[in-house]
Each structure stands twice: as C-alpha cells, then as structure tokens.
Scaffold this active site. Structure first.
Site, mmCIF file in Angstrom:
data_model
loop_
_atom_site.group_PDB
_atom_site.id
_atom_site.type_symbol
_atom_site.label_atom_id
_atom_site.label_comp_id
_atom_site.label_asym_id
_atom_site.label_seq_id
_atom_site.Cartn_x
_atom_site.Cartn_y
_atom_site.Cartn_z
ATOM 1 N N GLY A 93 0.785 -1.218 0.000
ATOM 2 C CA GLY A 93 0.000 0.000 0.000
ATOM 3 C C GLY A 93 0.821 1.275 0.000
ATOM 4 N N ASN B 158 -7.464 4.305 8.905
ATOM 5 C CA ASN B 158 -6.804 3.123 9.454
ATOM 6 C C ASN B 158 -6.803 3.089 10.973
ATOM 7 O OD1 ASN B 158 -4.944 5.384 8.721
ATOM 8 N ND2 ASN B 158 -3.486 4.193 9.938
ATOM 9 N N CYS C 247 2.360 1.577 11.507
ATOM 10 C CA CYS C 247 3.487 2.284 10.908
ATOM 11 C C CYS C 247 4.029 3.382 11.813
ATOM 12 C CB CYS C 247 3.076 2.875 9.562
ATOM 13 S SG CYS C 247 2.547 1.620 8.373
#
Length: 399
Positions: A72, A152, A326
């Site tokens: 992604g 997210n 992340c």
C-alpha cells in the site's frame, strides 16, 4: 490465557490457509518468470493475469487498469508522485486531509519540497471530510484530490461517492487510499468516480509484500520504477508471482464472503464497544458510530497511558494497537485523534481493537473482562503514586 486473542487485524491479518495453498506451487513447481517467452513460464503469466482479473472485477475496473506493487505505501507514493509529474504543466496543487496515513502525508511533504502546494483539509469530530469544504479548496491549478476510503485508526468511512462527483465536476483526478477498506466494504471505482486506488494484500488475509494500484485508463501514468518492461513498462522488476496469486485468492474469498463477514464483524464490534462504554468508566469511542469499518473499535480511557495498557494486555494474551502500526513506537499522540478534537491526554490513552471473521464472541467477552481489570489496575497505580507524592515532605534549608 490458553491462547492468543488477536485483535490487531488493521495492522495485518493471518494468511488464509486457502491462500497459502494457492501460493505454494509457485515457489517450487511453477516457478517460471512470467516475463520469459518459453512455455514453462506461461503458467506463471497466466496465474498473474487471473489474479489481476479477479482484483479488477471486484472493484468494477478493467483488468489492464490494475498494476501490482510491493504494498500500500508504494501504491500511495506512486499515485501521488506520478500524477504530480504527469500533470505539472496543468498545475501544482493537491488536496488531501489531515488524517491520512503517513504514506500519503509524508509523500505530500516531499512534494511540497519539490515545488508543489498541498491543502490539508480538516475533518469533523467523527473524522469525516466535509464535501463542501473540499469543493471550496479546489483551485484552477488543482490536479489531484487524495482522500482515504476508510481511516486506518478510527475506522471512519469517507463519503467517496460525493468526493468523486465533486472531483469529476471540476476535472480533478481523485485518488483514494483503500488499504483498510479493500475487501472489507463495497467499492465501485466507476460509481464513485475514483481515478486511482491503492490496496494491499495483507489486510484481507493475503500475503505481505504485495499491493496494487488501480489507474483509470484515461489517466496519464508515469513510470515509478525503471529498469524493465514489467507492468506495461511502468513498474520494473520481476513480478512476485506467489504474492500476486495469494492476493488474488484472498480477494476472491473476501469479496465472495463480504456480506456475511460485514454482518458478523459488525456484531462483534458493536458488542465490544457497548460493553466497554457501559462497564468501564471514563471510556469514549473515537470515530463515527455508524460510518465505520465493520471490524474497527477505537477507544480512549481517561488517565491511562496507552503503551502501558498495551503491555498489560499483551501479558494477558491480547494483541491490540495504539493506532497505526506504521507509527508504533512514537511518543507523539495520534495525528488522527488530535485532528478530530481528542485531547492529547485522551489520545495517549487510545486503544484500537480490530476483529476479523475468525474472531469469536467469547474472545470479545474475555477481552472486555481483561480490559476492565487492566484499566482499573493502571488507575489504582496512578492513584497510589498521587498519594505518595502528596505525602512527600521535602527537607528544609538550614543555615
């Protein structure tokens, strides 16, 4: 705990056994390079194109509009940088939101250093973009709007159809980071007027290290990786055939079971949220209560340190997250939560729990009981520290 309770499916998912089974032959038996012209490579090439067809069909795209990437983040980088380069004569202005994944935000920062302007839209207290504010931000030199399909961290689903209609009416390209949404909620690139879309295999029980970028056939697309003719000359490098096959199989399973998965996961999510809000004082739900991904629950607990919460949950066999994987390890509060008006203190006490179709209701109930105990333990420790500090006497200065 007898076994692990995995509630971090927004970070990554367990690879489905059927996906692994589909991938295995392409490691040891059908291992030919799909770019080769001899017959042995034909099976690899056919498998790649079959996966491409499956992925395209499920978002109502054309097969030749699907390009394979390493994931992604690569897809997001490619979409923004390629459009910026290809359309720079038309303009150098892009629009995005303050709650995007860092793959978008950091790419926008890079573009700003290279002569582009970026408008970062605010969102409301639920994390929703206001279409009227987006339209007001469009300028004659605007070349791209990039708004994620679903956040997210807090799971809020954005009004893609309205955004796509506005972009189309103004002749501006529309990209969506659909990494969290792809395979979890319906997406129609034509109905939503999406020109570019990013997705990743490991978010829907597929393998890691494989993603896609959908690019509408009318969009000018610059090459992102140079060195070979793979992916119609736009993304060089030997194709990850096992990963592509696995991605295709995972998408086939996810889209064919989407309705039942959405219903089941939503029931788990709602049960979890309801119990936490009713049984744990000082808790709040982050994100929209209705327009949210079926598997996402993002909760804040007053007076709780999120990292301490995660450590104690882990010690009790529960895997969760403070937000984006992340950004794990960062001491800064979530940029997403701050953008929707959550205080820094509450943002530091946030917990993201994301279920899957493999999660059981029993696991949800076990998690709530563990969470209740952990939150009370942390608050008791904090009260004890406060009492100790209050009774601390400092020595007086003496001549």
């Amino acid at each position: 705990m007898d076994r692990l309770i995995y509630l971090d499916n927004a970070a990554t998912t367990q690879t489905d056994p059927q996906v692994v089974e589909a991938m295995l032959p392409f490691f040891t038996e059908t291992y030919g390079n799909p770019a080769a012209i001899y017959g042995f490579a034909g099976a690899s090439k056919a498998a790649v194109e079959q996966a491409r067809e499956i992925l395209a069909k499920n978002i109502h795209a054309m097969t030749r509009e699907i390009y394979f990437t390493g994931g992604g983040s690569e897809s997001d980088n490619w979409a923004l940088k390629a459009v910026a380069e290809a359309y720079r004569e038309k303009g150098r202005h892009l629009i995005t939101t303050k709650i995007e994944h860092h793959a978008i935000l950091h790419t926008c920062e890079w573009l700003e250093k290279h002569g582009y302007e970026v408008t970062y839209l605010d969102v409301d207290e639920h994390g929703l973009v206001k279409p009227e504010e987006l339209e007001m931000a469009i300028r004659p030199d605007t070349i791209l709007i990039s708004v994620m399909a679903a956040n997210n961290e807090i799971g809020t689903i954005e009004p893609l159809k309205e955004i796509g209609a506005i972009a189309g009416a103004h002749g501006v390209l529309f990209h969506t980071d659909a990494v969290q949404a792809f395979g979890h909620i319906p997406i129609d690139v034509n109905e939503m007027n999406i020109d570019l879309l990013s997705a990743s295999g490991h978010k829907l029980n597929g393998p890691k290290g494989i993603g896609l970028l959908y690019v509408r056939k009318t969009v000018k697309l610059m090459s992102f990786i140079h060195g070979g003719a793979q992916e119609r000359g736009r993304r060089a490098g030997t194709l990850n055939v096992p990963g592509i096959v696995g991605f295709g199989k995972a998408a086939e399973l996810a889209f064919s079971q989407m309705e039942s998965r959405m219903t089941y996961e939503s029931s788990l999510r709602d049960h979890l949220i309801r119990r936490v809000l009713e049984e744990i004082p000082g808790s709040r739900l982050n994100g929209d209560s209705e327009r949210r991904l079926p598997n996402n629950a993002n909760l804040s607990f007053q007076g709780i340190d999120g990292n301490s919460l995660l450590i104690l949950l882990d010690q009790n066999g529960v895997c969760g997250s403070a937000g984006s994987a992340c950004a794990s390890g960062s001491l800064d509060p979530s940029h997403v939560l701050l953008s929707i008006g959550v205080t820094k203190e509450d943002a530091r006490g946030a917990l993201r729990l994301t279920v899957s179709h493999q999660t059981s209701m029993e696991e949800i109930d076990q998690t709530v009981e563990i969470l209740k105990n952990v939150v009370e333990r942390l608050r008791a420790m904090d009260r004890k520290r406060s009492v100790s500090y209050t009774h601390l006497t400092l020595p007086t200065n003496r001549e």
